[in-house]
Every structure is written in C-alpha cells, then in structure tokens.
Design a protein around this motif. Structure first.
Motif, PDB file in Angstrom:
ATOM      1  N   ARG A  10     -67.186  21.542  -5.875  1.00 42.29           N
ATOM      2  CA  ARG A  10     -67.204  22.303  -7.135  1.00 42.29           C
ATOM      3  C   ARG A  10     -68.457  23.143  -7.335  1.00 42.29           C
ATOM      4  O   ARG A  10     -68.404  24.266  -7.793  1.00 42.29           O
ATOM      5  CB  ARG A  10     -67.114  21.349  -8.325  1.00 42.29           C
ATOM      6  CG  ARG A  10     -65.766  20.849  -8.663  1.00 42.29           C
ATOM      7  CD  ARG A  10     -65.870  20.098  -9.978  1.00 42.29           C
ATOM      8  NE  ARG A  10     -64.630  19.450 -10.330  1.00 42.29           N
ATOM      9  CZ  ARG A  10     -64.505  18.631 -11.353  1.00 42.29           C
ATOM     10  NH1 ARG A  10     -65.543  18.340 -12.105  1.00 42.29           N
ATOM     11  NH2 ARG A  10     -63.353  18.066 -11.621  1.00 42.29           N
ATOM     12  N   TYR A  11     -69.628  22.543  -7.023  1.00 40.19           N
ATOM     13  CA  TYR A  11     -70.888  23.156  -7.427  1.00 40.19           C
ATOM     14  C   TYR A  11     -71.860  23.434  -6.282  1.00 40.19           C
ATOM     15  O   TYR A  11     -72.894  24.048  -6.497  1.00 40.19           O
ATOM     16  CB  TYR A  11     -71.595  22.257  -8.450  1.00 40.19           C
ATOM     17  CG  TYR A  11     -70.691  21.850  -9.584  1.00 40.19           C
ATOM     18  CD1 TYR A  11     -70.297  22.768 -10.554  1.00 40.19           C
ATOM     19  CD2 TYR A  11     -70.200  20.554  -9.680  1.00 40.19           C
ATOM     20  CE1 TYR A  11     -69.454  22.401 -11.589  1.00 40.19           C
ATOM     21  CE2 TYR A  11     -69.361  20.175 -10.714  1.00 40.19           C
ATOM     22  CZ  TYR A  11     -68.998  21.099 -11.666  1.00 40.19           C
ATOM     23  OH  TYR A  11     -68.155  20.739 -12.684  1.00 40.19           O
ATOM     24  N   GLY A  12     -71.561  22.938  -5.091  1.00 42.04           N
ATOM     25  CA  GLY A  12     -72.440  23.180  -3.954  1.00 42.04           C
ATOM     26  C   GLY A  12     -73.601  22.223  -3.833  1.00 42.04           C
ATOM     27  O   GLY A  12     -74.526  22.469  -3.059  1.00 42.04           O
ATOM     28  N   PHE A  13     -73.591  21.117  -4.571  1.00 39.17           N
ATOM     29  CA  PHE A  13     -74.653  20.122  -4.491  1.00 39.17           C
ATOM     30  C   PHE A  13     -74.241  19.024  -3.519  1.00 39.17           C
ATOM     31  O   PHE A  13     -73.458  18.147  -3.858  1.00 39.17           O
ATOM     32  CB  PHE A  13     -74.944  19.504  -5.858  1.00 39.17           C
ATOM     33  CG  PHE A  13     -75.561  20.453  -6.839  1.00 39.17           C
ATOM     34  CD1 PHE A  13     -76.832  20.948  -6.632  1.00 39.17           C
ATOM     35  CD2 PHE A  13     -74.865  20.846  -7.961  1.00 39.17           C
ATOM     36  CE1 PHE A  13     -77.409  21.827  -7.531  1.00 39.17           C
ATOM     37  CE2 PHE A  13     -75.432  21.725  -8.872  1.00 39.17           C
ATOM     38  CZ  PHE A  13     -76.707  22.213  -8.654  1.00 39.17           C
ATOM     39  N   THR A  14     -74.787  19.055  -2.332  1.00 38.36           N
ATOM     40  CA  THR A  14     -74.469  18.050  -1.329  1.00 38.36           C
ATOM     41  C   THR A  14     -75.143  16.729  -1.680  1.00 38.36           C
ATOM     42  O   THR A  14     -76.356  16.677  -1.819  1.00 38.36           O
ATOM     43  CB  THR A  14     -74.958  18.518   0.057  1.00 38.36           C
ATOM     44  OG1 THR A  14     -74.380  19.788   0.328  1.00 38.36           O
ATOM     45  CG2 THR A  14     -74.574  17.534   1.144  1.00 38.36           C
ATOM     46  N   GLY A  15     -74.365  15.673  -1.875  1.00 35.73           N
ATOM     47  CA  GLY A  15     -74.894  14.345  -2.133  1.00 35.73           C
ATOM     48  C   GLY A  15     -75.118  14.000  -3.592  1.00 35.73           C
ATOM     49  O   GLY A  15     -75.530  12.891  -3.907  1.00 35.73           O
ATOM     50  N   CYS A  16     -74.844  14.925  -4.499  1.00 35.98           N
ATOM     51  CA  CYS A  16     -75.080  14.652  -5.922  1.00 35.98           C
ATOM     52  C   CYS A  16     -73.953  13.786  -6.483  1.00 35.98           C
ATOM     53  O   CYS A  16     -72.780  14.117  -6.344  1.00 35.98           O
ATOM     54  CB  CYS A  16     -75.171  15.956  -6.704  1.00 35.98           C
ATOM     55  SG  CYS A  16     -75.505  15.688  -8.442  1.00 35.98           S
ATOM     56  N   ILE A  17     -74.329  12.682  -7.137  1.00 39.98           N
ATOM     57  CA  ILE A  17     -73.318  11.769  -7.679  1.00 39.98           C
ATOM     58  C   ILE A  17     -73.235  11.801  -9.198  1.00 39.98           C
ATOM     59  O   ILE A  17     -72.475  11.050  -9.795  1.00 39.98           O
ATOM     60  CB  ILE A  17     -73.544  10.324  -7.195  1.00 39.98           C
ATOM     61  CG1 ILE A  17     -74.897   9.789  -7.663  1.00 39.98           C
ATOM     62  CG2 ILE A  17     -73.414  10.246  -5.678  1.00 39.98           C
ATOM     63  CD1 ILE A  17     -75.069   8.297  -7.454  1.00 39.98           C
ATOM     64  N   GLY A  18     -74.032  12.671  -9.848  1.00 38.34           N
ATOM     65  CA  GLY A  18     -73.969  12.775 -11.306  1.00 38.34           C
ATOM     66  C   GLY A  18     -75.244  13.336 -11.889  1.00 38.34           C
ATOM     67  O   GLY A  18     -76.026  13.986 -11.196  1.00 38.34           O
ATOM     68  N   GLY A  19     -75.441  13.093 -13.168  1.00 38.23           N
ATOM     69  CA  GLY A  19     -76.612  13.604 -13.861  1.00 38.23           C
ATOM     70  C   GLY A  19     -77.231  12.546 -14.747  1.00 38.23           C
ATOM     71  O   GLY A  19     -76.622  11.521 -15.038  1.00 38.23           O
ATOM     72  N   VAL A  20     -78.464  12.812 -15.191  1.00 37.97           N
ATOM     73  CA  VAL A  20     -79.183  11.882 -16.052  1.00 37.97           C
ATOM     74  C   VAL A  20     -79.950  12.676 -17.101  1.00 37.97           C
ATOM     75  O   VAL A  20     -80.437  13.766 -16.827  1.00 37.97           O
ATOM     76  CB  VAL A  20     -80.123  10.970 -15.222  1.00 37.97           C
ATOM     77  CG1 VAL A  20     -81.191  11.758 -14.511  1.00 37.97           C
ATOM     78  CG2 VAL A  20     -80.732   9.891 -16.092  1.00 37.97           C
ATOM     79  N   ASP A  21     -80.000  12.143 -18.318  1.00 36.23           N
ATOM     80  CA  ASP A  21     -80.732  12.784 -19.405  1.00 36.23           C
ATOM     81  C   ASP A  21     -81.277  11.717 -20.337  1.00 36.23           C
ATOM     82  O   ASP A  21     -80.762  10.589 -20.371  1.00 36.23           O
ATOM     83  CB  ASP A  21     -79.824  13.746 -20.167  1.00 36.23           C
ATOM     84  CG  ASP A  21     -80.598  14.689 -21.082  1.00 36.23           C
ATOM     85  OD1 ASP A  21     -81.841  14.787 -20.954  1.00 36.23           O
ATOM     86  OD2 ASP A  21     -79.973  15.336 -21.929  1.00 36.23           O
ATOM     87  N   GLY A  22     -82.280  12.072 -21.115  1.00 36.17           N
ATOM     88  CA  GLY A  22     -82.917  11.133 -22.022  1.00 36.17           C
ATOM     89  C   GLY A  22     -82.870  11.588 -23.462  1.00 36.17           C
ATOM     90  O   GLY A  22     -83.877  12.064 -23.981  1.00 36.17           O
ATOM     91  N   PRO A  23     -81.738  11.463 -24.138  1.00 37.69           N
ATOM     92  CA  PRO A  23     -81.662  11.889 -25.547  1.00 37.69           C
ATOM     93  C   PRO A  23     -82.329  10.885 -26.485  1.00 37.69           C
ATOM     94  O   PRO A  23     -82.510   9.719 -26.141  1.00 37.69           O
ATOM     95  CB  PRO A  23     -80.165  11.947 -25.816  1.00 37.69           C
ATOM     96  CG  PRO A  23     -79.601  10.902 -24.920  1.00 37.69           C
ATOM     97  CD  PRO A  23     -80.452  10.947 -23.668  1.00 37.69           C
ATOM     98  N   THR A  24     -82.690  11.355 -27.652  1.00 32.08           N
ATOM     99  CA  THR A  24     -83.166  10.460 -28.699  1.00 32.08           C
ATOM    100  C   THR A  24     -82.021  10.253 -29.684  1.00 32.08           C
ATOM    101  O   THR A  24     -81.224  11.158 -29.934  1.00 32.08           O
ATOM    102  CB  THR A  24     -84.382  11.034 -29.444  1.00 32.08           C
ATOM    103  OG1 THR A  24     -84.042  12.306 -29.957  1.00 32.08           O
ATOM    104  CG2 THR A  24     -85.571  11.155 -28.525  1.00 32.08           C
TER     105      THR A  24
END
Length: 165
Positions: free
Chosen positions: A49-63
């Motif tokens: 989909r996006y061309g990111f080899t090996g990416c399994i997701g995302g992470v963020d730090g909301p308050t």
C-alpha cells in the motif's frame, strides 16, 4: 467523590482499584500484540500500500484530558496547562486495531519517557521479527523498532519529503 457521596476515602480507593483491575483485564483481551504471522502480513500490506518494507503499524502518544479533577491525589494529573490529564502511548496495526497501550503517566511526561516504559521498546526481540518496525512522529525515540520522520537537510530530499508526508 468520597465527600459528595459519603464514602470513606479507603472505600473509594478500593473501588477505584477494582474498576481499574476490570479495565486492565478487558485491555488484555481487546489489545494484543500481533503474532509473527500477523506481523508478517501487516509488513506485506504496508509495503504493497505505502512502500514501507517491514512496517507493522504506527505509534503515537496522545494526552487524555479529564473532565474534572481526580478525587484522590489530583496533583498527580495537574499539568502546566492548568488542567487534569494523562499521557498514554498507543500503537496500532494497519487495520487500526490497537496492539499496545502504555499508561500511568501525567501529561508533563514526554513521549520518550512513556515509550521507554513500553514492553516492545524494552524487549524488541520479543515483539518484532528482524527488519520490522513501527512508524512514529518526531516526539518519540528513534530505534531499531521505531522509525521517525526525516529532519534537517535530509527532510528536503525529494524521496524523504514524500516519506514525511
């Protein structure tokens, strides 16, 4: 709440612990880290989909802001913006399913400190296969398992600009 409803502070603390225990039991059922096969499927999906080899997701730090002050130890959640809140770290896969939640920090704590407490950051060999990682924002720690956006002169290279957006 103890004063308003006539509970003793000890009762309120005990009941709060019971509720939090129930939430944490539910969390273990609802939020789970993907298996090696699921991570491999997410990595293939992100590459296609996006061309990111090996990416399994995302992470963020909301308050997460509170509507009102906690009844017990409210100063623990009071921040520089003069409101009550907590800082959490949430990771998710490409299907937007939450895979990890790290909690228990005030808003004043930077995302890097919360990330340092994440089990997948402490023991990456248990949570990532070789070459796998999460995408993140600038406020996180870059590591073998967390890929950050490019900054400085590297951000102006055409391929990197596409990555950053």
């Amino acid at each position: 709440m103890a004063q308003r409803f006539g509970f003793s502070p000890v009762t309120l603390v005990n009941e709060t612990k019971r509720v939090l225990s129930a939430i944490l039991r539910w969390e273990a059922d609802e939020f789970r880290w993907p298996t090696a096969a699921e991570r491999q499927a997410h990595a293939r999906q992100s590459e296609g989909r996006y061309g990111f080899t090996g990416c399994i997701g995302g992470v963020d730090g909301p308050t997460i802001p509170f509507a009102y002050d906690p009844g017990v130890d409210p100063w623990c959640c009071f921040d520089r913006h003069k409101c009550y809140s907590v800082n959490v770290l949430i990771s998710c896969d490409w299907d937007l399913q939450i895979t990890s939640v790290v909690q228990g920090f005030t808003r004043e704590v930077p995302d890097t400190v919360v990330q340092a407490a994440a089990p997948w950051q402490i023991f990456p060999e248990r949570y990532f296969s070789p070459g796998q990682y999460l995408l993140s924002e600038m406020g996180m720690l870059g590591s073998v398992c967390v890929l950050l956006p490019h900054k400085g002169p590297a951000a102006y290279i055409r391929a990197n600009r596409n990555y950053n957006y």
